[in-house]
Each structure stands twice: as C-alpha cells, then as structure tokens.
Write a protein that holds these residues in place. Structure first.
Motif, PDB file in Angstrom:
ATOM      1  N   THR A  57       0.632   5.402   0.481  1.00 24.68           N
ATOM      2  CA  THR A  57      -0.207   6.509   0.938  1.00 24.68           C
ATOM      3  C   THR A  57       0.543   7.820   0.772  1.00 24.68           C
ATOM      4  O   THR A  57       1.717   7.924   1.137  1.00 24.68           O
ATOM      5  CB  THR A  57      -0.608   6.335   2.416  1.00 24.68           C
ATOM      6  OG1 THR A  57      -1.351   5.123   2.561  1.00 24.68           O
ATOM      7  CG2 THR A  57      -1.461   7.505   2.897  1.00 24.68           C
ATOM      8  N   ASP A 101      -3.273   5.857  -2.258  1.00 27.29           N
ATOM      9  CA  ASP A 101      -4.212   6.528  -1.369  1.00 27.29           C
ATOM     10  C   ASP A 101      -3.739   7.954  -1.083  1.00 27.29           C
ATOM     11  O   ASP A 101      -2.733   8.158  -0.398  1.00 27.29           O
ATOM     12  CB  ASP A 101      -4.335   5.730  -0.069  1.00 27.29           C
ATOM     13  CG  ASP A 101      -5.432   6.273   0.848  1.00 27.29           C
ATOM     14  OD1 ASP A 101      -6.252   7.068   0.354  1.00 27.29           O
ATOM     15  OD2 ASP A 101      -5.444   5.916   2.036  1.00 27.29           O
ATOM     16  N   LYS A 131       0.849  -1.188   0.000  1.00 29.27           N
ATOM     17  CA  LYS A 131       0.000   0.000   0.000  1.00 29.27           C
ATOM     18  C   LYS A 131       0.885   1.238   0.000  1.00 29.27           C
ATOM     19  O   LYS A 131       1.890   1.294   0.711  1.00 29.27           O
ATOM     20  CB  LYS A 131      -0.918   0.002   1.222  1.00 29.27           C
ATOM     21  CG  LYS A 131      -1.898   1.187   1.246  1.00 29.27           C
ATOM     22  CD  LYS A 131      -2.806   1.138   2.466  1.00 29.27           C
ATOM     23  CE  LYS A 131      -3.767   2.316   2.471  1.00 29.27           C
ATOM     24  NZ  LYS A 131      -4.659   2.317   3.667  1.00 29.27           N
ATOM     25  N   GLN A 157      -5.762   7.674  -7.908  1.00 31.78           N
ATOM     26  CA  GLN A 157      -6.895   6.894  -7.408  1.00 31.78           C
ATOM     27  C   GLN A 157      -7.054   5.614  -8.222  1.00 31.78           C
ATOM     28  O   GLN A 157      -7.307   4.537  -7.664  1.00 31.78           O
ATOM     29  CB  GLN A 157      -8.172   7.733  -7.471  1.00 31.78           C
ATOM     30  CG  GLN A 157      -9.384   7.051  -6.862  1.00 31.78           C
ATOM     31  CD  GLN A 157     -10.613   7.950  -6.869  1.00 31.78           C
ATOM     32  OE1 GLN A 157     -10.597   9.021  -7.462  1.00 31.78           O
ATOM     33  NE2 GLN A 157     -11.678   7.504  -6.227  1.00 31.78           N
TER      34      GLN A 157
END
Length: 576
Positions: free
Chosen positions: A262, A292, A260, A287
């Motif tokens: 961010t 994120d 992930k 997106q």
C-alpha cells in the motif's frame, strides 16, 4: 660498482623515509653547486623566491554527501588545508538506495571511502570520523564528537578551527511530529536504513511462514505500507513489488497471495513534481500491478501493528494493520543546524538561508549547500530603486529604454526570475519587456516598478535533490579555486546596492532531467524541453546515466556486475 652501491643506498633511504620523498634538489650547472629545498604538509607554504611564508587557509567541510563530496572532488587550489568531519567515512550513491533494499544492488557497491576520493589531492586533506554538534561562529570553531560506540583511545570530543566552513550535512527524515513514526517506521536516507529494510522484509516472510501464525496475522505481517508518494517512495514500492513477484514468490509459494503493498500519499496524486503524463502512467501501472495507491490519506499515528490515517475527502479515520512501514515524506532539519540558525538569527526559517553565492546570510566565511540550506533569492522589487539609480547615471530621474542597456546583463544575472518571466511571456529580452509595458516613452521609477511588478512571482526554491547538491559543491569549489584571482578581478554582476562588482557569478542550477523507476523494467523520465519518455528503453537510459554518475570506476564495475548478477541469478534473499 661504487656508483651502483651509492644508488642502492640512496634508493633504500629514499623509499624507506617518507620525508626524503619530499626533498627537491636543484643543481646549477654553471656554479657546480646546488640548492636544497624541503616541502612538507604544514599550515605554511614557503615562497622560495622571496623567502616569506604564506599561511594556508583552513577549510573545514562538514559532511560527505553529494554536496560535500562534489566540493572535495572539484577543489584544486593547493593554498588550502582541508579537514573533513563526518560520521560516515564514505560517500554513498543515494539514488540507488531503493535497489539496495531488495538486493538488486549490494550496499558496498554504491559506497566509496572518502579517503580514496581525496588521497590524490595536492594539498593536505585530513578526515575525522565524528559528528559536529556545535558551530561557534565567534571563535571560528566547530565542536565534534566521535560517533563510535567505544572509545579506543584519546578524547571523544574535540574542536576544529576554520577560516572557511562548508556546511554540507544534508538533512534527516521529516516525521512532522507524527506519534510513533520514529519508534516503528523505517526511513530510507542512509545505507544502514536500506540494509535494515532488506532484513525486515525477509523477517516478515520468514515469520509469516511459521505454522503457528494465524491467517489474519499472516496477512498483517505481509502487508507493506509505504508513506509518501514522492520519487523515493514510489521507487521503493516498485522495487519491493519486483522483489516479491520475481524472487520471493518462488521461494515462498504459499505466501505470495497474502502479500499486499500500500502506498499512502497526502496529496491528490503521486509523483506530483513530475509531468502529469508520468503521474497518470505511474498510477495506472501501480493499479495493474496490484499496488494499492491511497491518495488524500494523511497519517496521524503509527503503532507497533497499525498505522492510523485520516481521509481528506471524508474526514474518516482508518486503522490499517501492517507488517512493515517505510516512511518517505520529505526532509527535516538536523538539530545542530537548528541550533546554528538560532545563533545567527534565522529562527523563523525551515533550513539555512544563503545568498546566491551559497554564503550563509550574516556569516561571511561560512557556506552551506545541499539539503541543509536554501538560496534566499533577492527580489527585484526589493532593489528596484537601486537598479534604477545604477542605470540613471546622470541623475535625471527619467530614462529611455535604451539607457538600461548598460545594466541589462547584470539585472538578468543577478535576478534569474527576470529570465524566467521573459520566457513565460515569450519576450525576446529585457528591452522588449520595458517596451511591451510602456512603449518607447521615458520611464520614471514608478513606471519601472510597474513594468517589473510581476517578475518576482516566479521566484521558487530549488528542490532538495542530489543533482542540485552536486552542482552546488562543484560551483563552490570553483569559487575557492579562483578566490585570489577574483579578489583582484571580480567577474560577477554589478553591486546594485554598493560599488564595483561581485567577486563571482552567482550559482545557477541547470536541470538535466529526472527519473522515476516504476518496476517491471519500466522507467519514466522527464528531460529538459518538456520531453517525457516512458518504457523499457528509458530503463536502459536510467542504467546508463546512473552508471556514468557513480563516483569511481570501482563502484561502476560493482554496480554493473550486480545488475548482471540479478538478471542471471535473481536477487539474494539471505538474511545477513
């Protein structure tokens, strides 16, 4: 044979003794004699026509970044002895640092030894690998300290005298005094930073692949947080995403679903210095890519395993587990610059203040450029009475619009905000500005103030970018090259608060556009004339521009070959 023997001995002596290569023999045919003149690098330059010695000015350059290197490359006048002081003996092409973090480009491909850059200069240039820790303006000295871990002989501290000092030390990362940032976050300002990030990314994947790691811990380790939604933060997030999707997912197939990325930004949007069309496209693309983006998130603390944020919309505090944090939130002033600012009475400023000629305020022989300084542009209203007096040659106290024609060009050159205001109001020239305010009537000082009352509202500081620093370095070198000539024949605008003209034209930044690589072979570009381009074609424009801007053919070939290698073989994931 005797002639050949003499030639052989002379050649051997010539190439064996470096001083003989600096001998110049001038023979006079009519007299049958000769004159011998010797030249060597020294603080004096001999004028052989008159027999007097001209002392060379000592120029000390602090820093080998964009501003300092641009100055050194453009400096041509042989009447200077130049000493360079920097903790790095190379110039780094910093716009490609995000590409170094994932192996798209190798670190050595974007650096050029500073000695390679200056070795062909026609004047004496010396380099000292050290860090300046104090500037003594009273005695015109800079105090330096070797940055090497071990002393290999000689003193670790020394002083360097100067006649002119060029401060081009750049800036450091700005942590805003956030607890834990220095201890736990990565920065992206130097080559070493990019290399550490690259190793850290691989470490995260290798650790996450261990059988003893729990599922929750694995997700934490593979959570990469980027703080700062500016060009550097956005480009790094995009580069990291490409690295994970195109390369690491093939090597660590069981981990790809745990990764992930961010991106935290305290403002309302990422890339807020770009056109709104680019900002919207970048947010939509991130997106779609699964990055994120959290806007309105201000980081309050960083620990070894968590990053704490405060959401501006709700005021709620959130703790985010992470495996690696990259901090890219702007620049801060270096300690030596802060000490120097206290010394010269600039304690209330964020960076060094200079005039429009890049000269540090209250220091005639010290110049500052690049990220460590900002131009303190004079306001029109500050000099409004002096401007009016220059135009009012007859001291009548009242002037017609035509009476300003003698000083119009000087006003527009000395105060660039006037030109910006004219463009914004769609006025043809300065005369139209005065007529638009008061028609054809005569102007006294109060009406003149009224006409120009809004001009200073358009004053703005230049961005801290490589483009600005490079232009400032080239400009200052051009001033140094023509220093003697312009002392005799000033070419700048009128001195409204004095007599005569300024020596040089003031520095004016010319914006050539800016890029924002967004990953997936897509780049956004904002070019002069409000022209926006987004897509794969812009990525190829990015390749072309960056390849052309590299400092040498060696680095161009290396970077282009790195790009080719990545297309063919992918990025290297070895931890070296």
């Amino acid at each position: 044979m005797s002639g050949f023997g003499f030639y052989h001995r002379f050649s051997k002596a010539y190439y064996g003794n470096p001083h003989l290569s600096k001998l110049l023999l001038v023979f006079t045919v009519s007299g049958g004699g000769g004159v011998l003149a010797y030249s060597d690098s020294s603080p004096f330059r001999t004028n052989t026509a008159f027999g007097d010695d001209i002392k060379r000015k000592k120029v000390v350059v602090l820093g080998t970044g964009w501003a300092g290197t641009s100055f050194l490359k453009s400096l041509k006048d042989p009447n200077y002895d130049v000493q360079i002081v920097s903790p790095r003996n190379y110039f780094a092409f910093t716009p490609l640092l995000p590409s170094v973090t994932n192996g798209t480009v190798e670190a050595r491909s974007i650096v050029e030894p500073i000695r390679n850059i200056v070795r062909k200069k026609k004047f004496d240039v010396q380099f000292k690998e050290a860090e300046c820790y104090k500037i003594d303006t009273q005695n015109k000295k800079v105090y330096c300290r070797s940055g090497q871990e071990t002393n290999l002989g000689g003193s670790e501290e020394f002083a360097v005298d100067y006649d002119y000092l060029v401060i081009a030390m750049g800036a450091r990362a700005n942590t805003f005094n956030t607890p834990g940032v220095v201890e736990h976050a990565h920065f992206l300002k130097e080559i070493e930073d990019a290399q550490r990030i690259r190793r850290s990314v691989i470490d995260c994947f290798e650790r996450a692949s261990l059988p003893t790691i729990s599922e929750e811990e694995r997700k934490r380790i593979l959570h990469f947080v980027v703080v700062g939604g500016g060009p550097t933060g956005v480009e790094f997030a995009a580069e990291l995403h490409d690295f994970v999707i195109e390369d690491l997912a093939k090597l660590y197939p069981t981990l790809k679903d745990h990764v992930k990325i961010t991106l935290l930004e305290a403002g309302d949007h990422i890339l807020n210095m770009f056109d709104k069309r680019i900002t919207a496209f970048a947010e939509d693309k991130f997106q779609r890519d699964g990055i994120d983006v959290k806007t309105g998130s201000m980081v309050t603390k960083v620990t070894e395993t968590e990053i704490c944020t405060k959401e501006r919309a709700t005021g709620q505090s959130v703790s985010i587990p992470y495996g690696m944090v990259v901090w890219s939130t702007g620049i801060g002033t270096r300690p030596v610059i802060m000490d120097f600012m206290k010394q010269i009475g600039q304690t209330n400023r964020r960076v060094l203040a200079t005039d429009e000629w890049l000269r540090v305020e209250a220091c005639d022989s010290i110049y500052a450029l690049g990220d460590c300084a900002t131009i303190n542009q004079r306001s029109v209203m500050e000099d409004i009475s002096a401007i009016f007096s220059k135009a009012d040659t007859n001291n009548t106290g009242s002037l017609k619009v035509e009476d300003f024609k003698e000083v119009i060009n000087d006003i527009c050159e000395r105060y660039p905000q006037v030109g910006i205001y004219l463009k914004k109001k769609q006025l043809k020239n300065f005369v139209h500005l005065l007529k638009n305010s008061h028609g054809e009537a005569e102007l006294d000082i109060e009406k003149f103030k009224s006409a120009l009352s809004e001009v200073d509202s358009l004053m703005k500081n230049l961005p801290a970018t490589a483009q600005v620093a490079a232009q400032q370095g080239a400009y200052l070198a051009d001033c140094f090259n023509r220093m003697t000539l312009c002392e005799k024949y000033p070419e700048g605008p009128l001195r409204f608060r004095g007599t005569g003209r300024h020596r040089f034209h003031p520095f004016r930044y010319k914006h050539f556009g800016q890029f924002a690589p967004l990953g997936g072979e897509q780049t956004a570009a904002q070019l002069p004339g409000d022209w926006v381009s987004i897509g794969q074609s812009t990525q190829w424009l990015w390749y072309s521009v960056y390849a052309s801007k590299l400092v040498s053919w060696r680095t161009r070939i290396l970077v282009i070959s790195d790009w080719g290698r990545r297309f063919i073989f992918g990025r290297d994931s070895s931890r070296i």
